[in-house]
Structures are given as structure tokens and as C-alpha cells.
Design a protein around this motif. Structure first.
Motif, PDB file in Angstrom:
ATOM      1  N   UNK A 162       0.871  -1.178   0.000  1.00 43.65           N
ATOM      2  CA  UNK A 162       0.000   0.000   0.000  1.00 43.65           C
ATOM      3  C   UNK A 162       0.904   1.223   0.000  1.00 43.65           C
ATOM      4  N   UNK A 163       0.823   2.018  -1.054  1.00 42.80           N
ATOM      5  CA  UNK A 163       1.651   3.215  -1.186  1.00 42.80           C
ATOM      6  C   UNK A 163       0.846   4.398  -0.669  1.00 42.80           C
ATOM      7  N   UNK A 164       1.385   5.103   0.318  1.00 42.60           N
ATOM      8  CA  UNK A 164       0.653   6.187   0.956  1.00 42.60           C
ATOM      9  C   UNK A 164       0.353   7.321  -0.028  1.00 42.60           C
ATOM     10  N   UNK A 165      -0.887   7.792  -0.001  1.00 40.77           N
ATOM     11  CA  UNK A 165      -1.301   8.978  -0.759  1.00 40.77           C
ATOM     12  C   UNK A 165      -0.927   8.878  -2.234  1.00 40.77           C
ATOM     13  N   UNK A 166      -1.152   7.713  -2.803  1.00 40.70           N
ATOM     14  CA  UNK A 166      -0.758   7.447  -4.191  1.00 40.70           C
ATOM     15  C   UNK A 166      -1.966   6.914  -4.953  1.00 40.70           C
ATOM     16  N   UNK A 167      -2.227   7.487  -6.146  1.00 40.21           N
ATOM     17  CA  UNK A 167      -3.436   7.118  -6.888  1.00 40.21           C
ATOM     18  C   UNK A 167      -3.163   6.886  -8.371  1.00 40.21           C
ATOM     19  N   UNK A 168      -1.926   6.652  -8.753  1.00 39.67           N
ATOM     20  CA  UNK A 168      -1.605   6.478 -10.165  1.00 39.67           C
ATOM     21  C   UNK A 168      -1.748   5.016 -10.598  1.00 39.67           C
ATOM     22  N   UNK A 169      -1.898   4.831 -11.896  1.00 39.02           N
ATOM     23  CA  UNK A 169      -2.010   3.489 -12.488  1.00 39.02           C
ATOM     24  C   UNK A 169      -0.592   2.977 -12.744  1.00 39.02           C
ATOM     25  N   UNK A 170      -0.214   1.865 -12.115  1.00 40.41           N
ATOM     26  CA  UNK A 170       1.171   1.381 -12.258  1.00 40.41           C
ATOM     27  C   UNK A 170       1.245  -0.099 -12.628  1.00 40.41           C
ATOM     28  N   UNK A 171       0.150  -0.683 -13.106  1.00 43.72           N
ATOM     29  CA  UNK A 171       0.220  -2.086 -13.527  1.00 43.72           C
ATOM     30  C   UNK A 171       1.313  -2.288 -14.573  1.00 43.72           C
ATOM     31  N   UNK A 172       2.027  -3.392 -14.448  1.00 42.10           N
ATOM     32  CA  UNK A 172       3.079  -3.807 -15.374  1.00 42.10           C
ATOM     33  C   UNK A 172       4.379  -3.016 -15.204  1.00 42.10           C
ATOM     34  N   UNK A 173       4.413  -2.075 -14.271  1.00 42.98           N
ATOM     35  CA  UNK A 173       5.655  -1.352 -14.003  1.00 42.98           C
ATOM     36  C   UNK A 173       6.508  -2.148 -13.019  1.00 42.98           C
ATOM     37  N   UNK A 174       7.810  -1.905 -13.050  1.00 41.23           N
ATOM     38  CA  UNK A 174       8.732  -2.486 -12.076  1.00 41.23           C
ATOM     39  C   UNK A 174       8.995  -1.476 -10.972  1.00 41.23           C
ATOM     40  N   UNK A 175       8.904  -1.923  -9.725  1.00 40.01           N
ATOM     41  CA  UNK A 175       9.203  -1.054  -8.595  1.00 40.01           C
ATOM     42  C   UNK A 175      10.126  -1.795  -7.625  1.00 40.01           C
ATOM     43  N   UNK A 176      10.766  -1.025  -6.767  1.00 36.87           N
ATOM     44  CA  UNK A 176      11.617  -1.597  -5.723  1.00 36.87           C
ATOM     45  C   UNK A 176      11.079  -1.150  -4.377  1.00 36.87           C
ATOM     46  N   UNK A 177      10.929  -2.088  -3.463  1.00 33.73           N
ATOM     47  CA  UNK A 177      10.402  -1.797  -2.133  1.00 33.73           C
ATOM     48  C   UNK A 177      11.491  -2.062  -1.099  1.00 33.73           C
ATOM     49  N   UNK A 178      11.895  -1.012  -0.370  1.00 31.73           N
ATOM     50  CA  UNK A 178      12.957  -1.113   0.627  1.00 31.73           C
ATOM     51  C   UNK A 178      12.361  -1.252   2.027  1.00 31.73           C
ATOM     52  N   UNK A 179      12.837  -2.246   2.765  1.00 37.09           N
ATOM     53  CA  UNK A 179      12.291  -2.523   4.088  1.00 37.09           C
ATOM     54  C   UNK A 179      12.927  -1.615   5.144  1.00 37.09           C
ATOM     55  N   UNK A 180      12.063  -0.995   5.958  1.00 36.67           N
ATOM     56  CA  UNK A 180      12.530  -0.100   7.018  1.00 36.67           C
ATOM     57  C   UNK A 180      12.348  -0.734   8.391  1.00 36.67           C
ATOM     58  N   UNK A 181      11.140  -1.288   8.659  1.00 40.44           N
ATOM     59  CA  UNK A 181      10.869  -1.854   9.985  1.00 40.44           C
ATOM     60  C   UNK A 181       9.750  -2.880   9.891  1.00 40.44           C
ATOM     61  N   UNK A 182       9.899  -3.983  10.613  1.00 43.82           N
ATOM     62  CA  UNK A 182       8.817  -4.964  10.712  1.00 43.82           C
ATOM     63  C   UNK A 182       7.814  -4.488  11.745  1.00 43.82           C
ATOM     64  N   UNK A 183       6.557  -4.435  11.372  1.00 47.85           N
ATOM     65  CA  UNK A 183       5.517  -3.937  12.271  1.00 47.85           C
ATOM     66  C   UNK A 183       4.828  -5.054  13.051  1.00 47.85           C
ATOM     67  N   UNK A 184       4.566  -6.169  12.401  1.00 51.08           N
ATOM     68  CA  UNK A 184       3.890  -7.281  13.070  1.00 51.08           C
ATOM     69  C   UNK A 184       3.947  -8.527  12.201  1.00 51.08           C
TER      70      UNK A 184
END
Length: 295
Positions: free
Chosen positions: A244-266
Motif C-alpha cells: 500500500x503506497x501512501x497517498x498514491x493514486x496512479x495506475x502502475x500495472x506492469x511497471x517495475x518497482x523496488x520496495x525497501x524494508x525499514x521496519x517490521x511492524x507485526x
């Protein structure tokens, strides 16, 4: 074709030890006014030679190349590792590939570098073959982090076991998941928290749970929260990776993204109903935002 200075290795993860090898080759190439070339292999040799052994990749070849090129090498080359290539003798590899194909004047390798049929070649034999074929082989010592030798094997182990801070120290950057956005079941949208489903390009994934993350899309960075695991509240048995990307409403299907881990919440929990899940998601959202501000 001008003479080259090579850095050779699998370089899975492009960790701080790999970067020392690559940077040394780039510096040497500049001194010699030669071309700096990073040579890597795909797939991982063990997946060809010992397919029964699981070697979860830290990153895909394309992600690896992106990081390597960012270090400033003139050229990056991926050699296809297959059965035919694996049958090259150490002498053929040194003579036909390094001296012949790449016109190497100097080759930088790690201490544990092995090559040739049955891994018969090592750092010492490459030094000797280099003298024969007209190039110098330089062995770059291993790097330590927290008193432990940095290696792709150790990093894989730490990522999969959830010791992300230790893995990040060895990588020299945050642990991340890199992949393509694919269509999901749109459950998050129905709950008021739309998510993007990620099809990862690699296999070394952190344990199931909810994490605060940074999402990189091109040159832009967004805060977010990611869920890894089985959505048991919905009766699902197949694991997913949903961000879930905060405050984000763009169409990004089929795009490549990188997700960096900051902290485990639960960890992952099964909730009695959708209302209970929505309440937890709201708490996750607040905690993730706070974590990104302080982390």
C-alpha cells in the motif's frame, strides 16, 4: 577493441564486498586508460550444476546490472551459464574468454572465485594462467561487517530468517524486493487501502508479516506498508506480496518497482471479520508512517 580491466563474479546482491572488487577494477581501468568491464553470470551456476540445491537469488540479473552500472563501469556483460559453458576448462576460460573475447589486461576477482569445469580453477590458478595469457589477476580480500565475512550466502540466510538489519549492513543498503506490479484480487481497494501486488524477480524474500517500507518508482520515492504472506482472513492459501503506497493514486500495472524494508511492524494474523482487519490496517498505517519519519 581496446584492452579491458575486468571484474568477474556472480555478484548476487552487489554487496559491499562485490563493490570493492568492481570499484578496484574501475579505478585500475582509468589508470590504464582501458575499458572497465564487469562480467557476471546468469543463471546462478549452482542452478545449472546442482539444480537439486535451492539457491534463492538475492536479486534478478536485471536488478544486479542496474546496480553495477550505477557504480560507473564502462560496460557490463552477462555470460549465459549453461551446461556447455560449464564444460570449459580453466585454461579455455582464461585463454578463450578472458584473454580472447575480452582482451583483458587485468582481472579482479574475490578470494573464493572458482571457474572452469568441475570448479577446477581458483584464484591461484588464474594468477598462473594470467601470466601465460598476458593478463594480471588481482585477488581482492574479503570484507567483514560486524566481525563476519560478507557473502551472498550469509545475506540470503539473514533475509530469509528476518535479520534484515544485519543483511542491510552487508549489502550496504536496505534489503528490498524488486518486481513487477500485477493484477490482484483488489481486496485492499474494497477495504479502503488499495494495494499493488508484486511479482518478485528473485527468491530471497523476508518472512511473512507487515513492514514499513519505502517504494522506489523510477527516481521518485514514496512511503508505504507491505504485506507478505497468506491472506488467511479471506481464506487464501497462496502467499502474496502486496504494498500500500501512501497517498498514491496512479495506475502502475506492469511497471517495475523496488520496495525497501525499514521496519517490521507485526506478524501475519487471521482476523475474525473484515471490520477487525480494517481496524488493524489503520493502526499499521499510522505506525508505518511514524516508522518512516524516525527510521
Amino acid at each position: 577493441m581496446k584492452k579491458t580491466v575486468l571484474a568477474i563474479g556472480i555478484f548476487d546482491g552487489v554487496h559491499i564486498g562485490h563493490r570493492r572488487i568492481i570499484s578496484a577494477a574501475i579505478r585500475e581501468a582509468k589508470k590504464r586508460r582501458a575499458e572497465s568491464v564487469v562480467v557476471t553470470f546468469d543463471p546462478h551456476p549452482l542452478k545449472v550444476l546442482k539444480p537439486h540445491i535451492s539457491v534463492p537469488s538475492i536479486m534478478s540479473a536485471s536488478h544486479r546490472l542496474r546496480l553495477i552500472c550505477a557504480l560507473g563501469a564502462d560496460r557490463c556483460c552477462v555470460l549465459k551459464f549453461d551446461k556447455k559453458f560449464s564444460r570449459l576448462t580453466p585454461r579455455d576460460f582464461a585463454g578463450k574468454v578472458l584473454a580472447g573475447k575480452f582482451r583483458a589486461s587485468k582481472v579482479f576477482i574475490g578470494t573464493n572465485f572458482v571457474f572452469g569445469k568441475s570448479n577446477a580453477g581458483n584464484a591461484n590458478s588464474l594468477i598462473k594462467l594470467g601470466v601465460e595469457f598476458g593478463f594480471e589477476a588481482k585477488v581482492v580480500p574479503m570484507v567483514k561487517a560486524g566481525g563476519e565475512v560478507v557473502s551472498s550466502t550469509a545475506i540470503r540466510r539473514y533475509i530469509i530468517s528476518g535479520k534484515l538489519n544485519t543483511a542491510a549492513r552487508m549489502l550496504g543498503r536496505p534489503v528490498s524486493v524488486y518486481g513487477t506490479i500485477v493484477s490482484g484480487k483488489k481486496r485492499g481497494r474494497l477495504l479502503g487501502y488499495p494495494t499493488a501486488n508484486i511479482d518478485p524477480h528473485h527468491e530471497a524474500i523476508p518472512p511473512a508479516g507487515v513492514y514499513a517500507v519505502w517504494v522506489r518508482r523510477g527516481r521518485r520515492r514514496y512511503g508505504g506498508a507491505i504485506f507478505i504472506g497468506k491472506p488467511s482472513t479471506f481464506g487464501e492459501t497462496e502467499p502474496v506480496i502486496e504494498v500500500h503506497i501512501f497517498d498514491f493514486h496512479e495506475f502502475i500495472y506492469h511497471e517495475d518497482i523496488e520496495v525497501e524494508f525499514v521496519r517490521r511492524l507485526r506478524g501475519v494474523r487471521k482476523f475474525r471479520d473484515h471490520e477487525a482487519l480494517i481496524g488493524q490496517i489503520k493502526r499499521d498505517d499510522i505506525l508505518a508512517r511514524k516508522s518512516l519519519k524516525t527510521g
